[in-house]
Design an enzyme around this catalytic site. Sequence first.
Site, mmCIF file in Angstrom:
data_model
loop_
_atom_site.group_PDB
_atom_site.id
_atom_site.type_symbol
_atom_site.label_atom_id
_atom_site.label_comp_id
_atom_site.label_asym_id
_atom_site.label_seq_id
_atom_site.Cartn_x
_atom_site.Cartn_y
_atom_site.Cartn_z
ATOM 1 N N ASP A 85 -87.966 21.222 19.516
ATOM 2 C CA ASP A 85 -86.593 21.229 20.012
ATOM 3 C C ASP A 85 -85.911 22.462 19.419
ATOM 4 O O ASP A 85 -85.899 22.639 18.198
ATOM 5 C CB ASP A 85 -85.900 19.938 19.559
ATOM 6 C CG ASP A 85 -84.570 19.687 20.253
ATOM 7 O OD1 ASP A 85 -83.996 20.630 20.830
ATOM 8 O OD2 ASP A 85 -84.095 18.535 20.186
ATOM 9 N N ASP A 96 -79.657 24.191 24.487
ATOM 10 C CA ASP A 96 -80.507 23.287 23.692
ATOM 11 C C ASP A 96 -81.652 22.858 24.612
ATOM 12 O O ASP A 96 -81.411 22.379 25.724
ATOM 13 C CB ASP A 96 -79.603 22.104 23.282
ATOM 14 C CG ASP A 96 -80.271 21.085 22.376
ATOM 15 O OD1 ASP A 96 -81.466 21.211 22.100
ATOM 16 O OD2 ASP A 96 -79.557 20.142 21.965
ATOM 17 N N HIS A 156 -76.074 14.882 25.368
ATOM 18 C CA HIS A 156 -74.741 15.137 24.810
ATOM 19 C C HIS A 156 -74.101 16.360 25.428
ATOM 20 O O HIS A 156 -74.775 17.294 25.845
ATOM 21 C CB HIS A 156 -74.839 15.317 23.297
ATOM 22 C CG HIS A 156 -75.929 16.273 22.873
ATOM 23 N ND1 HIS A 156 -75.687 17.589 22.590
ATOM 24 C CD2 HIS A 156 -77.269 16.100 22.723
ATOM 25 C CE1 HIS A 156 -76.837 18.180 22.269
ATOM 26 N NE2 HIS A 156 -77.813 17.307 22.350
ATOM 27 N N HIS A 164 -72.694 18.360 19.367
ATOM 28 C CA HIS A 164 -72.554 17.019 19.959
ATOM 29 C C HIS A 164 -71.074 16.782 20.221
ATOM 30 O O HIS A 164 -70.374 16.170 19.430
ATOM 31 C CB HIS A 164 -73.126 15.945 19.033
ATOM 32 C CG HIS A 164 -74.619 15.928 19.036
ATOM 33 N ND1 HIS A 164 -75.363 14.952 19.639
ATOM 34 C CD2 HIS A 164 -75.514 16.807 18.545
ATOM 35 C CE1 HIS A 164 -76.654 15.216 19.511
ATOM 36 N NE2 HIS A 164 -76.771 16.347 18.836
ATOM 37 N N GLU A 189 -81.427 14.876 27.446
ATOM 38 C CA GLU A 189 -82.680 14.705 26.708
ATOM 39 C C GLU A 189 -83.170 13.266 26.691
ATOM 40 O O GLU A 189 -82.952 12.551 25.724
ATOM 41 C CB GLU A 189 -82.573 15.279 25.284
ATOM 42 C CG GLU A 189 -81.391 14.809 24.470
ATOM 43 C CD GLU A 189 -81.379 15.401 23.057
ATOM 44 O OE1 GLU A 189 -82.412 15.842 22.548
ATOM 45 O OE2 GLU A 189 -80.299 15.419 22.461
ATOM 46 N N GLU A 281 -86.028 18.298 27.289
ATOM 47 C CA GLU A 281 -84.583 18.545 27.284
ATOM 48 C C GLU A 281 -84.241 19.882 27.928
ATOM 49 O O GLU A 281 -84.931 20.883 27.706
ATOM 50 C CB GLU A 281 -84.085 18.554 25.832
ATOM 51 C CG GLU A 281 -82.599 18.862 25.680
ATOM 52 C CD GLU A 281 -82.140 18.858 24.231
ATOM 53 O OE1 GLU A 281 -82.956 19.163 23.340
ATOM 54 O OE2 GLU A 281 -80.958 18.574 23.999
#
Length: 295
Positions: A85, A96, A156, A164, A189, A281
């Site tokens: 990640d 992300d 998020h 977040h 994700e 993700e």
Amino acid sequence: MESEELESYRKAGSIAKKVREWSKSMVKPGAKIFDIAEKIESKIIENGAGLAFPVNVCINDVTAHYTPKYNDALTLSGNDVVSVDLGVHVDGFIADTAYSIDLGGKHGKLLETNKKALELVEGMIKPGVSVKDIGSSVYKLITDAGYKPIENLTGHEVKQYDLHAGMSIPNIPVPYDWKLEEGMVLAIEPFATDGYGRVVESRHANIYGFLESRPVRMPEARLLAKEVEARKKLPFAERWYAKKISPLKIPLAVQELIARNVIKTYPTLHEKEKGVVSQFENTMIVTKDGCEVIT
Ligand code: CO
């Protein structure tokens, strides 16, 4: 969204995507997770971007928030399911993205199911869609295939220097029906597992976040606090500062900063029943009639 902001998101996204694809060949049996994380982080910086958080390399039932420690000797074995990640930021605008690789070849269906769950959400996203419908759809797809989503981890919203922010995007049915809006930036994700479908906190943590500046005694703690304050609350790892502060002193400095509430920990999360976990993700911007996947 301002065009400068949009350009920063797109730049962060394209670097994240490029580095993600480049990193996949490093994930192989015998590889040190320390090398994988450090090489990915160097590549992001070489591309002119910043690190939104320490690269996570999670193995099997380890689900999130594990980044290699300083001189971490852990190596990948031929049976591991490995999730990587990574987060890139350009002026604080975050992309992300994560993927899993099944080194033993025994969990192909789990990973395929997880990938399909991410694609399903990408196809659903547009203004007015309820997170309730997204959660139910992910849950159905994953459980129909015989697996479980991780019920207490969510996608998020991201905002400038805020990993977040605002809205959470569930991977299970939820009783609320918050609606997506144009201009939101979402890191989606889904996690899938052959275990129970829930993560628990470990007693260990090697990812930290800045809270607020307070007086501390140790000179190394003062120096570390100054360094991490500059990250504006984006998470950090101890190993990043091993060139500026003696690696022997860093754990003590970290302990003092935790005790004084200058920083907080993000404990490593693992699957409740030691199930194997996968993660896929992407980050996307909600557009007028759909979404633009930036990673
Ligand atoms: Co991520």
